[in-house]
Scaffold this motif. Structure first.
Motif, mmCIF file in Angstrom:
data_model
loop_
_atom_site.group_PDB
_atom_site.id
_atom_site.type_symbol
_atom_site.label_atom_id
_atom_site.label_comp_id
_atom_site.label_asym_id
_atom_site.label_seq_id
_atom_site.Cartn_x
_atom_site.Cartn_y
_atom_site.Cartn_z
ATOM 1 N N GLN A 216 45.229 32.397 52.510
ATOM 2 C CA GLN A 216 44.974 33.149 53.731
ATOM 3 C C GLN A 216 45.972 34.291 53.878
ATOM 4 O O GLN A 216 45.625 35.374 54.327
ATOM 5 C CB GLN A 216 45.063 32.194 54.925
ATOM 6 C CG GLN A 216 44.467 32.754 56.183
ATOM 7 C CD GLN A 216 44.369 31.697 57.242
ATOM 8 O OE1 GLN A 216 43.576 30.776 57.142
ATOM 9 N NE2 GLN A 216 45.187 31.812 58.258
ATOM 10 N N PRO B 71 45.276 26.442 57.625
ATOM 11 C CA PRO B 71 45.917 26.187 58.925
ATOM 12 C C PRO B 71 45.020 25.438 59.916
ATOM 13 O O PRO B 71 45.340 25.404 61.090
ATOM 14 C CB PRO B 71 46.248 27.592 59.427
ATOM 15 C CG PRO B 71 45.210 28.451 58.822
ATOM 16 C CD PRO B 71 44.870 27.844 57.487
ATOM 17 N N TRP B 72 43.915 24.877 59.445
ATOM 18 C CA TRP B 72 43.145 24.033 60.352
ATOM 19 C C TRP B 72 43.227 22.565 59.927
ATOM 20 O O TRP B 72 42.532 21.719 60.475
ATOM 21 C CB TRP B 72 41.694 24.502 60.476
ATOM 22 C CG TRP B 72 40.944 24.614 59.182
ATOM 23 C CD1 TRP B 72 40.208 23.638 58.581
ATOM 24 C CD2 TRP B 72 40.843 25.760 58.330
ATOM 25 N NE1 TRP B 72 39.678 24.091 57.406
ATOM 26 C CE2 TRP B 72 40.039 25.401 57.227
ATOM 27 C CE3 TRP B 72 41.351 27.062 58.399
ATOM 28 C CZ2 TRP B 72 39.743 26.301 56.205
ATOM 29 C CZ3 TRP B 72 41.059 27.946 57.372
ATOM 30 C CH2 TRP B 72 40.261 27.562 56.299
ATOM 31 N N LEU C 256 53.960 29.054 63.657
ATOM 32 C CA LEU C 256 52.806 29.857 63.253
ATOM 33 C C LEU C 256 52.200 30.643 64.412
ATOM 34 O O LEU C 256 51.940 31.836 64.289
ATOM 35 C CB LEU C 256 51.731 28.967 62.623
ATOM 36 C CG LEU C 256 50.366 29.649 62.415
ATOM 37 C CD1 LEU C 256 50.493 30.812 61.447
ATOM 38 C CD2 LEU C 256 49.328 28.659 61.935
ATOM 39 N N THR C 257 51.933 29.968 65.535
ATOM 40 C CA THR C 257 51.148 30.633 66.579
ATOM 41 C C THR C 257 51.894 31.811 67.203
ATOM 42 O O THR C 257 51.257 32.742 67.698
ATOM 43 C CB THR C 257 50.742 29.642 67.677
ATOM 44 O OG1 THR C 257 51.909 28.948 68.133
ATOM 45 C CG2 THR C 257 49.726 28.649 67.167
ATOM 46 N N CYS D 39 46.458 27.183 67.518
ATOM 47 C CA CYS D 39 45.625 27.173 66.321
ATOM 48 C C CYS D 39 44.454 26.209 66.531
ATOM 49 O O CYS D 39 44.393 25.490 67.533
ATOM 50 C CB CYS D 39 46.441 26.784 65.098
ATOM 51 S SG CYS D 39 46.899 25.055 65.024
ATOM 52 N N ALA D 40 43.549 26.172 65.569
ATOM 53 C CA ALA D 40 42.363 25.315 65.683
ATOM 54 C C ALA D 40 42.754 23.852 65.895
ATOM 55 O O ALA D 40 42.137 23.127 66.667
ATOM 56 C CB ALA D 40 41.505 25.467 64.420
ATOM 57 N N ALA E 15 51.089 40.102 62.896
ATOM 58 C CA ALA E 15 49.908 40.970 63.065
ATOM 59 C C ALA E 15 50.326 42.313 63.664
ATOM 60 O O ALA E 15 49.885 43.369 63.202
ATOM 61 C CB ALA E 15 48.860 40.278 63.937
ATOM 62 N N GLU F 38 45.039 36.964 51.336
ATOM 63 C CA GLU F 38 43.844 37.676 51.795
ATOM 64 C C GLU F 38 44.231 38.885 52.644
ATOM 65 O O GLU F 38 43.557 39.906 52.625
ATOM 66 C CB GLU F 38 42.985 36.686 52.615
ATOM 67 C CG GLU F 38 41.766 37.266 53.271
ATOM 68 C CD GLU F 38 41.038 36.238 54.149
ATOM 69 O OE1 GLU F 38 40.896 35.070 53.737
ATOM 70 O OE2 GLU F 38 40.624 36.611 55.266
ATOM 71 N N LYS F 39 45.322 38.774 53.385
ATOM 72 C CA LYS F 39 45.734 39.872 54.264
ATOM 73 C C LYS F 39 46.724 40.814 53.598
ATOM 74 O O LYS F 39 47.175 41.783 54.215
ATOM 75 C CB LYS F 39 46.380 39.322 55.546
ATOM 76 C CG LYS F 39 45.522 38.380 56.351
ATOM 77 C CD LYS F 39 44.088 38.855 56.554
ATOM 78 C CE LYS F 39 43.944 40.095 57.395
ATOM 79 N NZ LYS F 39 42.490 40.415 57.596
ATOM 80 N N ALA G 43 52.424 34.515 64.080
ATOM 81 C CA ALA G 43 51.169 35.197 63.760
ATOM 82 C C ALA G 43 50.987 36.435 64.639
ATOM 83 O O ALA G 43 50.487 37.473 64.180
ATOM 84 C CB ALA G 43 49.989 34.241 63.921
ATOM 85 N N GLN G 44 51.382 36.318 65.900
ATOM 86 C CA GLN G 44 51.276 37.463 66.802
ATOM 87 C C GLN G 44 52.200 38.590 66.332
ATOM 88 O O GLN G 44 51.814 39.763 66.259
ATOM 89 C CB GLN G 44 51.649 37.036 68.235
ATOM 90 C CG GLN G 44 50.742 35.934 68.780
ATOM 91 C CD GLN G 44 51.250 35.334 70.084
ATOM 92 O OE1 GLN G 44 51.686 36.049 70.983
ATOM 93 N NE2 GLN G 44 51.203 34.021 70.196
ATOM 94 N N GLY H 182 53.619 33.453 59.274
ATOM 95 C CA GLY H 182 52.911 34.283 60.236
ATOM 96 C C GLY H 182 51.463 34.537 59.868
ATOM 97 O O GLY H 182 50.772 35.300 60.547
ATOM 98 N N LEU H 183 50.954 33.921 58.812
ATOM 99 C CA LEU H 183 49.597 34.196 58.344
ATOM 100 C C LEU H 183 48.797 32.930 58.083
ATOM 101 O O LEU H 183 47.571 32.973 58.006
ATOM 102 C CB LEU H 183 49.676 35.025 57.061
ATOM 103 C CG LEU H 183 50.284 36.414 57.271
ATOM 104 C CD1 LEU H 183 51.088 36.857 56.069
ATOM 105 C CD2 LEU H 183 49.187 37.421 57.580
ATOM 106 N N GLY H 184 49.473 31.833 57.895
ATOM 107 C CA GLY H 184 48.797 30.562 57.642
ATOM 108 C C GLY H 184 49.735 29.457 58.087
ATOM 109 O O GLY H 184 50.400 29.590 59.091
#
Lengths: 861, 214
Positions: free
Chosen positions: A217, A737-738, A191-192, A51-52, A199, A220-221, A195-196, A184-186
């Motif tokens: 976040q 998530p940043w 998370l990392t 992540c960031a 998605a 949003e999805k 998220a895969q 899985g989204l934020g």
């Protein structure tokens, strides 16, 4: 030291620590300088993607505002915002001062040493909790970010999933329902990697429904965003349960009968009905008689799930019948009144969830025919950050349990509660078992994940001589309530008072409710902070600041909680190393190495060595000798060899970074292979509640209220729902998530994101609500709590937030001199948060992470 | 060969990992974000949608930035279509910055550092050597990584696997297949620049394929 720096160009495998998840990284060092961090594709923790925050760790390493040398306070006045007037001192001088104070406190009563830590710096935190503190002799430790933590989720993950946390089995899931959660989204566990998987699942066609007051976040999805009044998720979940079990008949009777306590009989006293040997009874519909749940050594096939029976003249009903009756009052219309979610919408989500679960169907995976229940409901802080956390969390969890979507393909998974260990050594090994009553007994929970020191069932309340909250309510694994208890003489006046505080890596003034709470609790103590920055806590409270080595400058042999840092589902197990990407800069030192030196100076090193063997489960062959001195490297080497064999010691991990091996189907989808039952009915809470009431009464703790000790789901309002005239909104916080809590606001790459992003440095307010109050976009506004607490921020008018809500990201608004980049960025939500018994769910020690407020334009704005 | 990228707006979760993975790879100064992200919102509560849209240089087939460059510093690489700036030739006139419809070009007028008053830290001292002040900089699809057989950093790192890279001239490539079969579209086609970055719609139908993508 690093030699030949002129020619150097190396990639070092290690582990991140910019948030809780501790993913695998590769650190690129050229000529002595760290020039890049990437994900480590060999690591199951992230599979090469970061992540960031993880990518930006380099700017924390080289932040010129880091604490580089030990500091001593010269200003005798302590206070929030006060300049401590630091003077730099030598390490020798600092350790002399710290050791002398530790010795003095220990001589008098070691319990007067308190400790606070953060789950972000996980490995040293666990080392402190598992070795130094028991060797020193104090139980008084707390996690200052405890209110950001899992709380109620951890309890239910333990009793229902034999784990600490949960995640959805995205690979097979077709319907993911999130309540105040961004799995899985934020921000969420693993998370990392999740998220895969999430998605992939969404592209494949998994439907995503997100219940959240804020268009997060995750929302949003979502295929459907369901805005809800904060703190009312439990009412919606109760209504869904009611529809599933009473109206639609969508429940998995086979699963409930064999894998839960659904058939156990419960008497009118709220207890299981037991036989003379203490075995819970079920009603066998064959002969029409009560018999033990495991008569003849196996589950009774014809045990009743519904009905009302009489055993020895006492009326009793199966747990499932009790559940049906308990949720019957929660019609969708009732839930709508509380949650603002339209009844029809609750109906259609309940029906879709029940249909998606494919009750009765199976799937073949690697030669095993397994139940296929591709629907999962999960929740996090948005749902359980309230003082109704327990019944809310229980209601959401039971959505999965009634349709059988628990630890089977496609359902809600405990994070990896079963592991058979590395194929060559059988370590680490975790396996939940069935206790005497047939219920699931969690295995070891944390990183001493080896058979042996298994905590099993949550510990009962204790009537200590000087009761503190943790004697009374010891089962939640995290809490930040300790400082609030210290400020509460009426209920905890008899408890041990702190004379010294060691604070490792945490900024408790910003993270545990409003800063006055922690300041008041520790202002008269000798305070030592091992910190990266001279943060708000150090400036207000610390007598000594020790310059901590960041995760890029230190060795941690066990960087992960293997269970919940792994994603769930099939894939690989892995054990990785955290090792210095660069040697500690300036005079920074690794906290664990500092502890070793303090242990020697205090003369507690022999006990600490024994505790180290115990905490890490080091087998006898590699165990530390009590009377030997070991370096941190030598200890790490023994942990590795003890777990993975003598050929895989520290040197092997330094070179290879991570040891992986494949997960097996029986580990991942363990429920069908286990006889242990998940308790739908929390009889333990009925018993513990009685004990807590009795002890509180004996000790005169009048503020202890056990109304929330409910065995079955329900809903009641949280503190922020109490109507107060003129205070028409609820303030909530959400996570991006940043940023991690408050710690990343000093990082310029992450600050740069928030500066370019429209929401996270603002107060998000519904556009219509704002207009009615004469508030325009970008206006400076005041958010004022019912108790007079005030914060300021700039308004961001958006359609993406519930009209009764203002939403604030994470925890910004730093004011410390030592974090100049962070100073004044973002909004300090926690000032609104009051931490006391009234705002706390006493089952989970979850606090009400929202507040009733009014919002108006700032003067001169 | 015509190198291009597909960004799947259904997968993208708006985490800003692309922005920072680019920064980490290229060691750029404050304010320079070859990869970045914007968020847009439309509708009225509760029927509202928010969308995260990652942006970068579109490596256009008809790049106006190249056309307007007076020195020839802005070029389109014949072998693969990558648009790049030769820093040794650029005089910093910034005509290209004005010409680009995607805001994908950056110019640093002074030596900005992230901890401004403290000057550059050890990392910046090392990495900013790669950047020359007074010239225009931009995404070059990580040419240095392509030379090693790697994908651009933002593609390799993306945690929702939303970025796919390849040759749009090859009809069998994954990027060509996605653009063709999944409704790929470029941004601002009316500018006539023929972009080589395509986006997949966020609301497209499911594949129903349980095969896990690598």
């Amino acid at each position: 030291m690093i030699e030949n720096q002129a020619q150097e160009d190396v990639w070092i495998p290690s582990a991140c620590s910019m948030c809780y998840n501790q993913c695998g990284i590769l650190a690129h060092r050229k000529e002595g300088t760290l020039v890049k961090i990437e994900g480590n594709p060999d690591s199951p923790y992230g599979r090469g993607r970061l992540c960031a925050r993880g990518l930006a760790g380099i700017q924390m390493l080289y932040d010129p505002h880091r604490v580089d040398r030990p500091l001593r306070r010269t200003n005798p006045v302590k206070g929030i915002g006060v300049d401590p007037e630091w003077e730099e001192i030598s390490w020798d001088e600092a350790l002399d001062l710290v050791t002398a104070k530790l010795a003095e406190v220990r001589e008098e009563d070691p319990r007067q040493l308190f400790f606070s830590g953060t789950v972000v710096s996980l490995s040293p935190l666990m080392h402190m909790l598992g070795t130094f503190l028991p060797a020193y002799g104090t139980p008084n430790a707390f996690v200052s970010d405890g209110h950001q933590c899992g709380n109620a989720e951890h309890i239910l993950a333990r009793t229902l999933h034999a784990s600490v946390t949960t995640n959805p089995d995205a690979r097979y899931c077709d319907y993911l329902l999130l309540f105040g959660c961004q799995a899985g989204l934020g921000t969420y566990y693993a998370l990392t990697t999740m998220a895969q998987d999430v998605a992939d699942a969404r592209v494949r066609g998994m439907k995503l429904v997100v219940v959240d007051p804020y268009l997060s976040q995750a929302a949003e999805k979502a295929d459907e965003w369901v805005p809800i009044r904060p703190g009312s998720d439990g009412a919606m979940a109760c209504a869904m349960l009611n529809l599933l079990v009473n109206e639609y008949g969508m429940y998995d009777a086979e699963y409930i009968g064999h894998h839960t306590d659904g058939p156990y009989l419960v008497g009118e006293d709220g207890r299981y009905v037991r036989d003379a040997d203490g075995k819970p009874l079920v009603w066998d519909t064959g002969p029409g008689a009560a018999r033990p749940f495991d008569a003849a050594g196996r589950p009774t096939e014809s045990a009743a799930l519904t009905g009302c029976y009489s055993v020895d003249g006492k009326r009793c009903k199966p747990v499932f019948q009790r559940l049906k009756e308990q949720v019957a009052k929660w019609t969708p219309e009732e839930a709508e009144k509380v949650s603002t979610v339209p009844a029809e919408r609750i109906r259609h989500i309940a029906r879709e969830f029940g249909e998606a679960a494919r009750i009765g169907q199976t799937i073949e995976i690697e030669g095993h025919e397994l139940p296929h229940r591709p629907a999962a409901a999960l929740y996090f802080k948005g749902a359980h950050g309230h003082d109704n956390a327990w019944p809310t969390s229980l209601a959401i969890e039971l959505l999965n349990e009634v349709v059988g979507a628990s630890n089977v393909p496609g359902g809600l998974m405990g994070t990896n509660p079963v592991c058979f260990g590395h194929p060559e050594t059988g370590f680490p090994r975790w396996n939940p078992t069935a206790g005497a009553e047939g219920l699931l007994e969690a295995g070891a929970l944390l990183h001493n994940d080896i058979d042996g020191p298994t905590p099993g069932w949550p510990p009962p309340p204790e009537s200590a001589e000087l009761p503190n909250l943790r004697d009374l309510i010891g089962w939640p694994i995290t809490t930040c309530f300790t400082p609030a208890a210290l400020n509460d003489d009426e209920n905890f006046g008899g408890a041990v008072r702190p004379k010294m505080l060691i604070n490792y890596g945490s900024n408790l003034l910003m993270s545990a409710a409003r800063p006055e709470t922690c300041f008041e609790a520790f202002k008269d103590c000798f305070v030592v902070c091992s910190s990266l920055f001279s943060d708000e806590t150090a400036e207000a409270l610390a007598d000594i600041v020790l310059p901590d080595a960041s995760y890029l400058e230190r060795l941690d042999p066990v960087p992960n909680f293997a269970r919940h840092h792994h994603p769930v589902g099939l894939g690989d197990w892995g054990h990785q190393i955290r090792q210095p990407a660069v040697e500690p800069l300036h005079e920074r030192r690794h906290f664990c190495e500092v502890l070793l030196e303090i242990e020697r100076r205090l003369g507690i090193n022999e006990v600490a060595n024994l505790m180290t063997n115990f905490a890490y489960g080091i087998p006898p062959e590699f165990a530390l000798e009590p009377d030997e001195e070991y370096s941190w490297e030598e200890i790490s080497d023994r942990i590795y060899k003890g777990w993975f064999g003598s050929e895989r010691g520290l040197a092997w991990f330094q070179k290879n970074g991570v040891l992986s091996w494949p997960k097996q189907v029986e580990e991942v989808y363990w429920k069908p292979f286990s006889e242990a039952r998940a308790p739908l009915y929390n009889e333990w809470l009925v018993r513990y509640g009685e004990d807590v009431r009795r002890i509180a009464h004996e000790k005169g703790m009048s503020g202890i209220d056990t109304k929330g000790f409910l065995p079955l789901p329900d809903w009641f309002p949280c503190q922020a729902h109490k109507p107060v005239p003129g205070f028409d909104l609820q303030a909530i916080y959400y996570r991006v998530p940043w940023h991690t809590f408050s710690m990343t606001y000093e990082n310029p790459w992450l600050d740069e994101i928030s500066r370019g992003e429209p929401y996270s440095y603002y107060v998000c307010i519904n556009a219509a609500t704002a207009r009615a109050k004469g508030i325009h976009d970008e206006d400076p506004i005041v958010i004022e709590g019912t108790d007079g607490a005030r914060i300021e921020g700039r308004a961001r008018l958006t359609e993406g937030v519930h009209p009764e809500v203002v939403a604030i990201a994470n925890n910004g608004g730093h004011w410390a001199r030592g974090m100049p980049l962070a100073k004044g960025t973002g909004v300090f939500f926690n000032q609104l948060q009051k931490m006391d018994l009234e705002h706390t769910d006493l089952v989970s020690l979850s606090m009400d992470c929202d507040a009733r407020v009014r919002v108006y334009p700032a003067e001169g704005g | 060969m015509r190198l291009g990228m597909v960004i799947d707006l259904k997968r993208c979760i708006g985490c800003y990992g692309c922005q920072v993975s680019c920064k980490a790879e290229n060691g750029t100064r404050p304010g320079t974000t070859y990869a970045r992200l914007i968020k847009r919102e439309w509708g009225t509560f509760p029927d509202v949608q928010r969308l995260s849209i990652p942006l970068l240089c579109n490596h256009c087939s008809e790049p106006p930035c190249v056309d307007v460059c007076p020195t020839g510093a802005s070029q389109k690489q014949e072998s693969d279509g990558i648009v790049f700036v030769d820093g040794d030739v650029c005089v910093g006139c910034r005509a290209c910055v004005m010409a680009c419809p995607y805001g994908a070009r950056y110019y640093q007028d002074r030596e900005h550092t992230y901890f401004d008053s403290e000057g550059p830290n050890e990392y910046e001292t090392t990495r900013y050597l790669e950047h020359v002040r007074g010239v225009v900089e931009k995404c070059d699809f990580c040419r240095h990584r392509l030379a090693e057989g790697l994908d651009p950093a933002c593609v390799t790192n993306c945690m929702s696997k939303a970025r796919i890279f390849g040759d749009l001239d090859d009809p069998d490539s994954e990027v060509s297949r996605l653009v063709r079969e999944e409704g790929g579209f470029p941004l601002t086609p009316e500018a006539g620049t023929e972009p080589n970055v395509f986006y997949l719609p966020p609301d497209r139908p499911p594949t129903n394929d349980r095969q896990v993508t690598p």
